[in-house]
Each structure stands twice: as structure tokens, then as C-alpha cells.
Design a protein around this motif. Structure first.
Motif, short mmCIF file in Angstrom:
data_model
loop_
_atom_site.label_atom_id
_atom_site.label_comp_id
_atom_site.label_asym_id
_atom_site.label_seq_id
_atom_site.Cartn_x
_atom_site.Cartn_y
_atom_site.Cartn_z
N PRO A 4 0.82 -1.22 0.00
CA PRO A 4 0.00 0.00 0.00
C PRO A 4 0.86 1.28 0.00
N TRP A 5 2.07 1.19 0.52
CA TRP A 5 2.93 2.36 0.66
C TRP A 5 3.98 2.48 -0.44
N GLY A 6 4.01 1.52 -1.41
CA GLY A 6 4.96 1.63 -2.51
C GLY A 6 5.32 0.30 -3.13
N ARG A 7 6.14 0.37 -4.17
CA ARG A 7 6.65 -0.81 -4.86
C ARG A 7 7.97 -1.20 -4.22
N THR A 8 8.21 -2.51 -4.04
CA THR A 8 9.34 -2.97 -3.24
C THR A 8 10.08 -4.14 -3.88
N VAL A 9 11.35 -4.26 -3.50
CA VAL A 9 12.16 -5.43 -3.81
C VAL A 9 13.28 -5.46 -2.78
N ARG A 10 13.85 -6.62 -2.54
CA ARG A 10 14.95 -6.73 -1.58
C ARG A 10 16.27 -6.84 -2.32
N LEU A 11 17.18 -5.92 -2.03
CA LEU A 11 18.52 -5.87 -2.60
C LEU A 11 19.44 -6.72 -1.75
N VAL A 12 20.14 -7.67 -2.38
CA VAL A 12 21.08 -8.54 -1.67
C VAL A 12 22.39 -7.79 -1.48
N VAL A 13 22.84 -7.70 -0.22
CA VAL A 13 24.11 -7.08 0.12
C VAL A 13 25.06 -8.20 0.52
N PRO A 14 26.10 -8.47 -0.27
CA PRO A 14 27.01 -9.56 0.06
C PRO A 14 27.54 -9.44 1.50
N GLY A 15 27.43 -10.53 2.24
CA GLY A 15 27.91 -10.56 3.61
C GLY A 15 27.00 -9.90 4.62
N ALA A 16 25.83 -9.38 4.17
CA ALA A 16 24.96 -8.66 5.10
C ALA A 16 23.47 -8.89 4.85
N GLY A 17 23.11 -9.97 4.18
CA GLY A 17 21.69 -10.25 3.97
C GLY A 17 21.09 -9.40 2.87
N SER A 18 19.91 -8.85 3.12
CA SER A 18 19.26 -8.03 2.11
C SER A 18 18.63 -6.80 2.76
N LEU A 39 15.53 -3.80 2.10
CA LEU A 39 14.36 -3.41 1.34
C LEU A 39 14.68 -2.15 0.53
N MET A 40 14.35 -2.19 -0.73
CA MET A 40 14.47 -1.02 -1.59
C MET A 40 13.06 -0.71 -2.09
N TYR A 41 12.66 0.57 -2.08
CA TYR A 41 11.30 0.85 -2.51
C TYR A 41 11.15 2.21 -3.18
N GLU A 42 10.11 2.24 -4.03
CA GLU A 42 9.65 3.46 -4.69
C GLU A 42 8.37 3.85 -3.95
N PRO A 43 8.42 4.92 -3.15
CA PRO A 43 7.27 5.22 -2.30
C PRO A 43 6.04 5.68 -3.08
N ALA A 44 4.87 5.29 -2.58
CA ALA A 44 3.60 5.80 -3.10
C ALA A 44 3.23 7.08 -2.35
N HIS A 45 3.84 7.30 -1.19
CA HIS A 45 3.57 8.47 -0.37
C HIS A 45 4.52 9.61 -0.75
N PRO A 46 4.16 10.85 -0.44
CA PRO A 46 5.10 11.94 -0.68
C PRO A 46 6.34 11.76 0.20
N PRO A 47 7.53 11.83 -0.37
CA PRO A 47 8.73 11.67 0.46
C PRO A 47 8.93 12.86 1.38
N ALA A 48 9.43 12.58 2.57
CA ALA A 48 9.70 13.64 3.54
C ALA A 48 11.12 14.17 3.44
N HIS A 49 12.01 13.45 2.75
CA HIS A 49 13.42 13.82 2.75
C HIS A 49 13.72 15.15 2.07
N SER A 50 12.77 15.69 1.31
CA SER A 50 13.02 16.97 0.65
C SER A 50 12.31 18.14 1.33
N LEU A 51 11.67 17.89 2.46
CA LEU A 51 11.01 18.97 3.21
C LEU A 51 12.06 19.91 3.81
N PRO A 52 11.67 21.15 4.11
CA PRO A 52 12.58 22.03 4.84
C PRO A 52 12.95 21.39 6.17
#
Length: 125
Positions: A90-104, A106-119
Motif C-alpha cells: 500500500p505504501w509503494g513498490r518494493t524489492v529486496r537488494l542482496v548485500v554480500p555478507g549482510a543479507g538483504s 528493502l528497496m522501494y519506490e514510495p507511493a507516499h510523498p517523500p519527507a526527505h526533501s522537506l525544509p
């Protein structure tokens, strides 16, 4: 005042994980000494989720992207692997990126407005 979020990734093979972030993801970094790389991870945001009886209080790291299909294709061309296919939540499209030596991770394209660009302070949407 707080100036950034410092996330930690625990790995059974930290050298392999650091090599992946440096060589495959291409993240810039500083060497804090003895090959201990600290990576610039770009903008960040923090969400607070309720703890449940199964997992209790814990912390998670996810990678956000604007175009999941393009990002997956680019990272695959650099040698990255993924667990399963791209899915939809419901909150976006997802897939798990494998990190060698560290499991995986979550990588996602959010369906919600991102907060990282707010003032930085005092604003909400």
C-alpha cells in the motif's frame, strides 16, 4: 542540534558489504581508519512504526528510489542481485537488494510523498 542520521548495517562479512557499497552502488565514503568505510547515503527520513508482539522494538534501514524499475536494471548491470520480483505494498513498490555478507535490504519506490526533501524544521505537509 542533530545534523544527520547515521545508520548501521551489521554484516557477517563487513569487507564484502563495504566493497559492494563502494564498487557496485558507487557510494562515496570516508575511511575512518583501517579500512572502516563510512558512506554518504544522501537524504534521509525517519518513520515511527508501532512495535508488535513478534518483533518488538527494533530498527530497520530501507533504500528509497524514484524509479524502482530503472534502479533495479542499473544495479543488475553492475552485478547486484535481488531476492524475488518487484512487489506492491500500500505504501509503494518494493524489492529486496542482496548485500554480500549482510543479507538483504528493502528497496522501494514510495507511493507516499517523500519527507526527505522537506525544509529542515517547522514544516509539515
Amino acid at each position: 542540534m542533530i545534523t544527520a542520521v547515521h545508520a548501521l548495517l551489521y554484516a557477517d562479512d563487513p569487507t564484502a558489504a563495504r566493497d559492494f557499497f563502494r564498487d557496485v552502488l558507487g557510494w562515496t565514503h570516508v575511511d575512518a581508519g583501517g579500512g572502516w568505510l563510512i558512506f554518504r547515503s544522501g537524504p534521509s527520513e525517519l518513520a515511527i512504526h508501532p512495535a508488535d508482539a513478534v518483533s518488538g522494538q527494533h530498527h530497520e534501514v530501507s533504500f528509497m528510489c524514484d524509479d524502482l524499475d530503472a534502479t533495479v536494471a542499473e544495479l543488475r548491470s553492475r552485478g547486484a542481485d535481488f531476492e524475488g520480483d518487484v512487489g506492491r505494498q500500500p505504501w509503494g513498490r518494493t524489492v529486496r537488494l542482496v548485500v554480500p555478507g549482510a543479507g538483504s535490504i528493502l528497496m522501494y519506490e514510495p507511493a507516499h510523498p517523500p519527507a526527505h526533501s522537506l525544509p529542515e524544521r517547522g514544516s509539515t505537509t
